[in-house]
Scaffold this motif. Structure first.
Motif, PDB file in Angstrom:
ATOM      1  N   GLN A 143      -8.914  76.772 129.356  1.00 27.64           N
ATOM      2  CA  GLN A 143      -9.034  75.626 128.455  1.00 27.64           C
ATOM      3  C   GLN A 143      -7.928  75.662 127.403  1.00 27.64           C
ATOM      4  OE1 GLN A 143     -12.767  75.200 126.402  1.00 27.64           O
ATOM      5  NE2 GLN A 143     -12.101  73.436 125.231  1.00 27.64           N
ATOM      6  N   PRO A 144      -7.179  74.576 127.244  1.00 30.66           N
ATOM      7  CA  PRO A 144      -6.141  74.533 126.206  1.00 30.66           C
ATOM      8  C   PRO A 144      -6.758  74.576 124.811  1.00 30.66           C
ATOM      9  CG  PRO A 144      -5.889  72.738 127.793  1.00 30.66           C
ATOM     10  CD  PRO A 144      -7.234  73.332 128.021  1.00 30.66           C
ATOM     11  N   VAL A 145      -5.989  75.090 123.868  1.00 28.68           N
ATOM     12  CA  VAL A 145      -6.445  75.102 122.475  1.00 28.68           C
ATOM     13  C   VAL A 145      -5.223  75.194 121.566  1.00 28.68           C
ATOM     14  CG1 VAL A 145      -6.731  77.631 122.428  1.00 28.68           C
ATOM     15  CG2 VAL A 145      -8.015  76.192 120.819  1.00 28.68           C
ATOM     16  N   ILE A 146      -5.292  74.513 120.426  1.00 28.23           N
ATOM     17  CA  ILE A 146      -4.257  74.610 119.399  1.00 28.23           C
ATOM     18  C   ILE A 146      -4.734  75.598 118.352  1.00 28.23           C
ATOM     19  CG2 ILE A 146      -3.039  73.403 117.536  1.00 28.23           C
ATOM     20  CD1 ILE A 146      -3.247  70.856 119.264  1.00 28.23           C
ATOM     21  N   ILE A 147      -3.884  76.565 118.026  1.00 26.54           N
ATOM     22  CA  ILE A 147      -4.192  77.546 116.985  1.00 26.54           C
ATOM     23  C   ILE A 147      -3.328  77.201 115.783  1.00 26.54           C
ATOM     24  CG2 ILE A 147      -4.382  79.989 116.452  1.00 26.54           C
ATOM     25  CD1 ILE A 147      -4.093  80.444 119.546  1.00 26.54           C
ATOM     26  N   LYS A 148      -3.956  76.695 114.752  1.00 27.50           N
ATOM     27  CA  LYS A 148      -3.212  76.233 113.577  1.00 27.50           C
ATOM     28  C   LYS A 148      -2.615  77.407 112.810  1.00 27.50           C
ATOM     29  CE  LYS A 148      -2.976  72.594 112.186  1.00 27.50           C
ATOM     30  NZ  LYS A 148      -1.942  71.559 112.475  1.00 27.50           N
ATOM     31  N   ASP A 149      -1.365  77.194 112.369  1.00 30.20           N
ATOM     32  CA  ASP A 149      -0.679  78.131 111.462  1.00 30.20           C
ATOM     33  C   ASP A 149      -0.590  79.552 112.019  1.00 30.20           C
ATOM     34  OD1 ASP A 149      -0.616  75.981 109.638  1.00 30.20           O
ATOM     35  OD2 ASP A 149      -2.579  76.508 108.862  1.00 30.20           O
TER      36      ASP A 149
ATOM     37  N   ASP B 245       3.518  74.194 135.081  1.00 32.63           N
ATOM     38  CA  ASP B 245       4.202  75.478 135.207  1.00 32.63           C
ATOM     39  C   ASP B 245       3.206  76.515 135.725  1.00 32.63           C
ATOM     40  OD1 ASP B 245       6.727  74.628 133.981  1.00 32.63           O
ATOM     41  OD2 ASP B 245       5.571  74.518 132.125  1.00 32.63           O
ATOM     42  N   PRO B 246       3.652  77.446 136.564  1.00 37.25           N
ATOM     43  CA  PRO B 246       2.744  78.457 137.121  1.00 37.25           C
ATOM     44  C   PRO B 246       2.570  79.662 136.205  1.00 37.25           C
ATOM     45  CG  PRO B 246       4.892  78.676 138.139  1.00 37.25           C
ATOM     46  CD  PRO B 246       4.986  77.506 137.197  1.00 37.25           C
ATOM     47  N   TYR B 247       2.527  79.436 134.895  1.00 37.26           N
ATOM     48  CA  TYR B 247       2.366  80.514 133.922  1.00 37.26           C
ATOM     49  C   TYR B 247       1.342  80.109 132.867  1.00 37.26           C
ATOM     50  CZ  TYR B 247       6.936  82.089 135.701  1.00 37.26           C
ATOM     51  OH  TYR B 247       7.978  82.496 136.500  1.00 37.26           O
ATOM     52  N   ASP B 248       0.622  81.100 132.328  1.00 37.67           N
ATOM     53  CA  ASP B 248      -0.127  80.875 131.104  1.00 37.67           C
ATOM     54  C   ASP B 248       0.881  80.804 129.969  1.00 37.67           C
ATOM     55  OD1 ASP B 248      -2.700  80.766 132.153  1.00 37.67           O
ATOM     56  OD2 ASP B 248      -2.994  82.931 132.046  1.00 37.67           O
TER      57      ASP B 248
ATOM     58  N   LEU C 146       0.185  76.157 120.768  1.00 36.84           N
ATOM     59  CA  LEU C 146      -0.663  75.562 121.791  1.00 36.84           C
ATOM     60  C   LEU C 146      -0.771  76.536 122.960  1.00 36.84           C
ATOM     61  CD1 LEU C 146      -2.199  73.271 123.284  1.00 36.84           C
ATOM     62  CD2 LEU C 146       0.037  72.400 124.026  1.00 36.84           C
ATOM     63  N   PHE C 147      -2.014  76.956 123.253  1.00 37.33           N
ATOM     64  CA  PHE C 147      -2.236  77.707 124.484  1.00 37.33           C
ATOM     65  C   PHE C 147      -2.482  76.706 125.598  1.00 37.33           C
ATOM     66  CE2 PHE C 147      -5.547  79.362 127.470  1.00 37.33           C
ATOM     67  CZ  PHE C 147      -4.684  80.170 128.205  1.00 37.33           C
ATOM     68  N   MET C 148      -1.623  76.755 126.617  1.00 31.86           N
ATOM     69  CA  MET C 148      -1.707  75.835 127.744  1.00 31.86           C
ATOM     70  C   MET C 148      -1.841  76.682 129.024  1.00 31.86           C
ATOM     71  SD  MET C 148       0.664  72.504 128.406  1.00 31.86           S
ATOM     72  CE  MET C 148       2.138  73.456 128.031  1.00 31.86           C
ATOM     73  N   PRO C 149      -3.021  76.681 129.638  1.00 34.20           N
ATOM     74  CA  PRO C 149      -3.215  77.522 130.826  1.00 34.20           C
ATOM     75  C   PRO C 149      -2.302  77.116 131.971  1.00 34.20           C
ATOM     76  CG  PRO C 149      -5.321  76.750 129.935  1.00 34.20           C
ATOM     77  CD  PRO C 149      -4.243  75.970 129.249  1.00 34.20           C
ATOM     78  N   ALA C 150      -2.064  78.047 132.863  1.00 31.97           N
ATOM     79  CA  ALA C 150      -1.216  77.789 134.033  1.00 31.97           C
ATOM     80  C   ALA C 150      -1.751  76.606 134.824  1.00 31.97           C
ATOM     81  CB  ALA C 150      -1.165  79.030 134.920  1.00 31.97           C
ATOM     82  N   PHE C 151      -0.824  75.826 135.373  1.00 35.11           N
ATOM     83  CA  PHE C 151      -1.072  74.705 136.277  1.00 35.11           C
ATOM     84  C   PHE C 151      -1.635  73.462 135.592  1.00 35.11           C
ATOM     85  CE2 PHE C 151      -1.593  78.671 138.749  1.00 35.11           C
ATOM     86  CZ  PHE C 151      -0.465  78.555 139.526  1.00 35.11           C
ATOM     87  N   TRP C 152      -1.804  73.493 134.268  1.00 39.03           N
ATOM     88  CA  TRP C 152      -2.176  72.266 133.573  1.00 39.03           C
ATOM     89  C   TRP C 152      -0.953  71.350 133.528  1.00 39.03           C
ATOM     90  CZ3 TRP C 152      -6.330  70.247 130.503  1.00 39.03           C
ATOM     91  CH2 TRP C 152      -7.538  70.942 130.675  1.00 39.03           C
TER      92      TRP C 152
END
Length: 516
Positions: free
Chosen positions: A236-242, A386-389, A476-482
């Motif tokens: 699941q993507p998530v934004i981590i502020k600051d 992209d094929p990466y976390d 921004l954490f964007m999991p692989a293949f999103w």
């Protein structure tokens, strides 16, 4: 009828019943469906098979009958039966080959049981010739538990002797059941649902507006175990502020600092028109289309053979010259210049100390690439995965990302798309469309999400977008293949957009292209 005759008849009947019971027992022990070669071949396209020889003894057949019960819920993956020929051959006449002591050999007379393992398809090359399956032979007299262990290993299954999931299977099912999927749960989630006024809607049929999800946002850095369970293992993507406000790079990485550290080193940059990078367009726009022939075997596997992914032109420039283009100090050329996914370790090793891996993920994931992204801030990276976390860290300017989860693959028409490359004439100051490539892209979508052609791509109407906006200091954490399309905006003072990203070996992998 006399007593002697009656007694004789009873004895005869008794013997007959004994004979029939023995015969029935023998038939029951040896009864296993004979399977045609064509059915085996069809099943092995996506699954595995466990086959007994036509002459297998009753104990082998009995074991296979037990295996059928154990794997009854996996019949889409595994085929259990027996060959319908004494010396089976493939439908094209070739003999079945066996893996024996790390070499491939012909059929062995000692083979009573053959396992054809599940094969990983090579989807990366459209010209790959599919080889015939190779079997692995076993005597067939193994203990049932040994056979179950073998089949689990060869067929990527997770069963116990009783047919239920083993411990690994239970954990795997739990992980898959908890994967984040906007297509199925977005209405019930606590995430904010909004009616979109984003330009994403401009081409939606009947001018209707669509709903989109806002990326989940958390404040600052979370604990390792919470991040892993709440986001990483759920994909699941998530934004981590600051999250990176304390990085030295946040204050040190001015354009002037870059000049002092990088000097006149030549860097590899990408050039394109109007700030759009790697979108799709009709192959009819390209001058060499008449002389470029796609092999028939390749063309048959393309969903769309009349479009191409437009790769940007490239150039090697001294770093100070590149800076002039992105800051507007050199306006003699009308192009967008981008230093994208450039390895900091390879090109700017002295800058690596200014950025830090997220402490809650360091040493848990395997870091594959650390990249810098620098542009004038007016760029649009078209829809791809992209094929990466991925941990995308914003340092200067802002980014707005439109995301789609991997469950939307068919809605985004994932598949091989032929590639072409722009060329730039520095003297004439013009781009040319002549270079069609003998390669395909597997990570781009043919759908223009800002102006979708729903007549050609009707499934896209059901795709659910996420909108994620990050500012300086955010990650921004964007999991692989999103899937993601990235619109950048410049910092007002320095007239640039600057980001760093960490690409990690992914927790989850997939074969791709891969339909929903």
């Amino acid at each position: 009828m006399t007593n002697s005759t009656s007694d004789g008849f009873r004895i005869y009947l008794f013997r007959y019943c004994i004979l029939m019971l023995a015969l029935c027992s023998s038939i029951s022990a040896n009864f296993l469906q004979a399977t045609s070669i064509t059915r085996i071949e069809e099943h092995l396209k996506d699954g595995c098979a466990v086959m007994a020889n036509l002459e297998s003894n009753p104990s082998v057949i009995a074991n296979l009958k037990k295996l059928i019960k154990i794997y009854t819920n996996d019949d889409r993956v595994i085929l259990i039966g027996k060959f319908n020929q004494i010396l089976p051959v493939w439908s094209n006449g070739d003999p079945i080959k066996y893996q024996i002591n790390n070499r491939v050999d012909n059929h062995s007379n000692q083979t009573l049981l053959t396992i054809f393992p599940k094969r990983k398809k090579d989807r990366t090359c459209l010209t790959t010739v599919n080889q015939l399956p190779v079997g692995e032979h076993f005597p067939g007299n193994e203990e049932l538990q040994t056979l179950v262990n073998l089949i689990n290993s060869k067929c990527q299954l997770f069963r116990t002797l009783y047919g239920n999931l083993n411990r690994i299977g239970i954990k795997r099912k739990s992980l898959l059941d908890n994967l984040h999927c906007s297509a199925s749960n977005y209405v019930n989630q606590k995430d904010e649902i909004k009616e979109s006024t984003h330009q994403l809607n401009s081409g939606i049929a009947n001018n209707s507006r669509i709903s989109y999800q806002k990326c989940k946002v958390i404040q600052n850095i979370t604990a390792t175990k919470d991040f892993i369970s709440s986001f990483l293992l759920k994909s699941q993507p998530v934004i981590i502020k600051d999250a990176v406000n304390n990085w030295p790079a946040m204050t040190k990485w001015s354009n002037q600092y870059f000049k002092s550290q990088i000097g006149n080193k030549r860097i590899h940059i990408k050039l394109t028109e109007n700030g759009e990078f790697e979108g799709c367009e009709p192959v009819a726009n390209w001058k060499s289309k008449e002389n470029f022939k796609i092999p028939h075997a390749v063309r048959q596997q393309l969903q769309f053979d009349d479009i191409v992914v437009v790769r940007p032109a490239t150039a090697d420039l001294p770093f100070p010259e590149f800076l002039k283009f992105i800051t507007g100090q050199n306006s003699s050329h009308n192009f967008s210049a981008y230093l994208e996914y450039t390895s900091i370790k390879d090109y700017m090793p002295n800058l690596t100390e200014d950025v830090k891996e997220m402490p809650f993920i360091k040493n848990f994931l395997e870091l594959k690439h650390l990249n810098i992204w620098l542009s004038d801030g007016n760029t649009l990276g078209k829809l791809h995965f992209d094929p990466y976390d991925n941990f995308l860290c914003q340092l200067s300017g802002k980014k707005r990302l439109t995301l789609f989860d991997p469950h939307d693959n068919t809605r985004l028409y994932e598949g091989h798309i032929p590639e072409a490359m722009l060329e730039y004439d520095w003297n004439e100051k013009k781009f040319y469309r002549e270079k069609l490539l003998e390669s395909t892209s597997m990570v781009m979508s043919p759908v223009d999400i800002l102006k979708p052609n729903l007549k050609r791509f009707p499934k896209f109407a059901k795709a659910v977008p996420y909108l994620c906006e990050i500012s300086p200091g955010d990650v921004l954490f964007m999991p692989a293949f999103w899937w993601h399309e990235v619109q950048s905006f410049p910092d007002e003072r320095e007239r640039r957009n600057l980001a760093v990203n960490f690409w990690y070996e992914p927790i989850f992998t997939k074969e791709f292209p891969c339909p929903t």
